[in-house]
Design a protein around this motif. Structure first.
Motif, mmCIF file in Angstrom:
data_model
loop_
_atom_site.group_PDB
_atom_site.id
_atom_site.type_symbol
_atom_site.label_atom_id
_atom_site.label_comp_id
_atom_site.label_asym_id
_atom_site.label_seq_id
_atom_site.Cartn_x
_atom_site.Cartn_y
_atom_site.Cartn_z
ATOM 1 N N LEU A 1 -0.165 52.889 54.557
ATOM 2 C CA LEU A 1 -0.393 51.733 55.445
ATOM 3 C C LEU A 1 0.926 51.014 55.308
ATOM 4 C CD1 LEU A 1 -3.724 50.108 54.160
ATOM 5 C CD2 LEU A 1 -3.294 51.454 56.366
ATOM 6 N N THR A 2 1.851 50.856 54.784
ATOM 7 C CA THR A 2 2.868 50.052 54.499
ATOM 8 C C THR A 2 3.919 50.916 55.825
ATOM 9 O OG1 THR A 2 2.993 49.372 52.361
ATOM 10 C CG2 THR A 2 5.172 49.441 53.456
ATOM 11 N N ASP A 3 4.093 52.063 55.682
ATOM 12 C CA ASP A 3 4.926 52.656 56.833
ATOM 13 C C ASP A 3 4.288 52.494 58.110
ATOM 14 O OD1 ASP A 3 6.747 54.971 57.874
ATOM 15 O OD2 ASP A 3 4.821 55.665 58.418
ATOM 16 N N TYR A 4 2.938 52.739 58.096
ATOM 17 C CA TYR A 4 2.052 52.475 59.411
ATOM 18 C C TYR A 4 2.600 51.047 60.237
ATOM 19 C CZ TYR A 4 -1.204 52.469 63.103
ATOM 20 O OH TYR A 4 -1.969 52.558 64.456
ATOM 21 N N VAL A 5 2.114 49.955 59.227
ATOM 22 C CA VAL A 5 2.303 48.699 59.893
ATOM 23 C C VAL A 5 3.597 48.481 59.848
ATOM 24 C CG1 VAL A 5 1.951 46.205 59.119
ATOM 25 C CG2 VAL A 5 0.368 47.961 58.620
ATOM 26 N N THR A 6 4.722 48.732 59.275
ATOM 27 C CA THR A 6 6.092 48.503 59.548
ATOM 28 C C THR A 6 6.493 48.904 60.805
ATOM 29 O OG1 THR A 6 6.481 48.666 57.133
ATOM 30 C CG2 THR A 6 8.386 48.778 58.759
ATOM 31 N N THR A 7 6.163 50.228 61.181
ATOM 32 C CA THR A 7 6.595 50.792 62.470
ATOM 33 C C THR A 7 6.028 50.054 63.517
ATOM 34 O OG1 THR A 7 6.765 53.070 61.385
ATOM 35 C CG2 THR A 7 6.270 53.029 63.727
ATOM 36 N N LYS A 8 4.619 49.942 63.581
ATOM 37 C CA LYS A 8 3.946 49.103 64.861
ATOM 38 C C LYS A 8 4.309 47.749 64.707
ATOM 39 C CE LYS A 8 1.536 51.300 66.957
ATOM 40 N NZ LYS A 8 1.860 52.286 67.868
ATOM 41 N N ALA A 9 4.555 47.157 63.894
ATOM 42 C CA ALA A 9 5.043 45.685 64.037
ATOM 43 C C ALA A 9 6.357 45.640 64.629
ATOM 44 C CB ALA A 9 5.167 45.026 62.444
ATOM 45 N N LEU A 10 7.461 46.578 64.238
ATOM 46 C CA LEU A 10 8.661 46.529 64.700
ATOM 47 C C LEU A 10 8.612 46.977 66.285
ATOM 48 C CD1 LEU A 10 10.767 48.636 62.322
ATOM 49 C CD2 LEU A 10 11.328 46.287 62.919
ATOM 50 N N GLU A 11 7.705 47.697 66.906
ATOM 51 C CA GLU A 11 7.402 47.986 68.156
ATOM 52 C C GLU A 11 7.047 46.771 68.883
ATOM 53 O OE1 GLU A 11 4.572 51.207 68.539
ATOM 54 O OE2 GLU A 11 5.908 52.671 67.512
ATOM 55 N N GLY A 12 6.221 46.161 68.103
ATOM 56 C CA GLY A 12 5.838 44.690 68.869
ATOM 57 C C GLY A 12 6.989 43.707 68.854
ATOM 58 N N VAL A 13 7.876 43.637 68.018
ATOM 59 C CA VAL A 13 8.789 42.899 68.030
ATOM 60 C C VAL A 13 9.667 43.328 69.054
ATOM 61 C CG1 VAL A 13 11.023 42.203 66.928
ATOM 62 C CG2 VAL A 13 8.845 42.313 65.539
#
Length: 242
Positions: free
Chosen positions: A197-209
């Motif tokens: 989950l850490t990898d997934y949320v990190t990647t998706k949150a960066l995309e959102g930024v």
């Protein structure tokens, strides 16, 4: 004779004026090609960084509010393919509320993480080296953001991932998903899952930024009133001429 001399004088004057106008047009053309007269690559780079910083200040900060991710369809974090089958199974078994909570806490973690990590994004922009500022300025309406994404994603991931991990624990996402995964893996005839989950949320949150920074870059490129400093006005006026 006087009339002839006067006529020659008029012709010479008109010719001189035409030459002056031609030189002026050539000068403007050279300015446009070279980057705008007194505008150096450093000036343009500084303006691009200012535009990106504005993106963080005006748009990315919206992500840090409650529902900043969860109720923003452009950046809302949905489940990865591995967990979509978990979601479907829970709903089939009458546990829709648990499935809904699983999605919500991932977005809550992203909202908290971006809030904590905003200085990291600002620092990345400040330290970014822009090798061809004029090309970026004259490029697509997301060229600066795309350059930022290309040159900083790897180091940003390294700094942002620990923040996301902390936020997942802080908002209770770890516990919620531990329960969800335990329930799913205990079911008969299912392939067990163990998502990162850490990898997934990190990647998706960066995309959102990056998506939100793009919003402000486009705004500055197309809306004159969004150019809130003399430097932005001067530099992006050059872009308007392309």
């Amino acid at each position: 004779m006087k009339k002839i001399l006067f006529s020659l004088f008029i012709v010479m004057a008109l010719s001189a004026n035409a030459n002056a106008q031609l030189k002026d047009l050539v000068g403007k053309g050279k300015d446009l090609i070279s980057g705008g007269g007194s505008l150096s690559n450093a000036d343009i780079g500084k303006a691009l960084k200012e535009a990106l910083n504005n993106g963080v200040t005006k748009e990315v900060t919206k992500l840090t509010a409650e529902d900043g991710f969860y109720k923003n369809e452009a950046v809302k974090i949905l489940l990865p393919p591995e967990l979509q089958k978990v979601d479907r199974k829970l709903r089939q078994m009458g546990m829709s509320s648990l499935a809904d909570e699983g999605i919500k806490v991932l977005n809550r973690a992203a909202e908290d993480a971006v809030k904590e990590a905003t200085p990291i994004f600002v620092d990345a922009i400040t330290k970014m080296t822009i090798t061809d500022a004029k090309k970026i300025l004259m490029g697509a309406d997301n060229s600066a953001t795309a350059y930022l994404q290309k040159t900083t994603t790897t180091p940003l991931y390294g700094k942002f991932s620990p923040v996301v991990k902390t936020s997942l624990d802080k908002v209770g996402a770890d516990k919620v998903w531990a329960g969800i995964i335990a329930k799913y893996n205990a079911l008969p005839l299912v392939s067990k899952v163990n998502p990162d989950l850490t990898d997934y949320v990190t990647t998706k949150a960066l995309e959102g930024v990056f998506k939100m920074i793009t919003v402000e870059e486009k705004n500055i490129r197309t809306n004159l009133s969004s150019r809130t400093s003399d430097l932005l006005k001067k530099v992006f006026a050059l872009q308007d001429q392309k």
